[in-house]
Design an enzyme around this catalytic site. Structure first.
Site, PDB file in Angstrom:
ATOM      1  N   CYS A 201      -5.005  -0.822  -1.842  1.00 45.37           N
ATOM      2  CA  CYS A 201      -5.386   0.557  -1.746  1.00 45.37           C
ATOM      3  C   CYS A 201      -6.827   0.699  -2.542  1.00 45.37           C
ATOM      4  CB  CYS A 201      -4.353   1.069  -3.077  1.00 45.37           C
ATOM      5  SG  CYS A 201      -2.684   1.098  -2.630  1.00 45.37           S
TER       6      CYS A 201
ATOM      7  N   CYS B 298       0.861  -1.221   0.081  1.00 44.00           N
ATOM      8  CA  CYS B 298      -0.073  -0.008   0.133  1.00 44.00           C
ATOM      9  C   CYS B 298       1.021   1.099   0.118  1.00 44.00           C
ATOM     10  CB  CYS B 298      -1.008   0.123   1.247  1.00 44.00           C
ATOM     11  SG  CYS B 298      -0.261   0.278   2.703  1.00 44.00           S
TER      12      CYS B 298
ATOM     13  N   CYS C 163      -2.406   2.804  -6.254  1.00 41.71           N
ATOM     14  CA  CYS C 163      -1.545   1.929  -5.449  1.00 41.71           C
ATOM     15  C   CYS C 163      -0.119   1.846  -5.996  1.00 41.71           C
ATOM     16  CB  CYS C 163      -2.023   0.496  -5.963  1.00 41.71           C
ATOM     17  SG  CYS C 163      -3.464   0.135  -4.932  1.00 41.71           S
TER      18      CYS C 163
END
Length: 146
Positions: free
Chosen positions: A88, A16, A93
């Site tokens: 995400c 993430c 992302c």
């Protein structure tokens, strides 16, 4: 999950942005669930610090993240990763440039700088993210790490 060599366990990377909440919780839960059946890591494109709420809600389920640190995706050896799972939702992302299989689990970021959110509301947000990740990991374990 394919293994690149018969002697090596499959490698999973949770990715993430900040590597502070979702990916840290996923790493801790995956290590608990998968044990020695997989090598588990987490990282972010803009590492910061492990969120205290993540530490607290993971402690509730018996997972200690106290020794975890926020890591940059640039520090991850691509040879150790077979599957990248991005977590995400509303943000962009990070990309991991390797030939690894990619899964995307869009989980809203439980962290917030909104000063109107109470401690109880923050804990609720983190518990929701944790429990969502746990359910997805249970599915992954049932289908691929049996």
């Amino acid at each position: 999950m394919s293994m690149t060599s018969a002697a090596r366990k499959p490698g999973i990377l949770f990715l993430c942005v900040a590597n502070s909440a979702r990916s840290q919780m996923a790493e801790g839960l995956a290590r608990m669930l998968f044990g020695d059946r997989a090598t588990v890591q987490s990282a972010g494109s803009q590492p910061s610090r492990v969120n205290p709420y993540a530490l607290e809600v993971m402690h509730e389920v018996g997972v200690d993240l106290a020794s975890h640190t926020s890591k940059s995706v640039d520090t991850i050896d691509p040879a150790t990763v077979d599957t990248v799972i991005t977590l995400c939702a509303e943000e962009v992302c990070p990309v991991f440039l390797a030939t690894a299989r990619r899964l995307h689990w869009p989980i809203p970021d439980p962290a917030s700088t909104d000063p109107t959110l109470s401690r109880d509301e923050m804990l609720r947000r983190f518990r929701t993210a944790r429990d969502t990740i746990r359910a997805k990991l249970d599915q992954l374990a049932a289908t691929e790490l049996t």
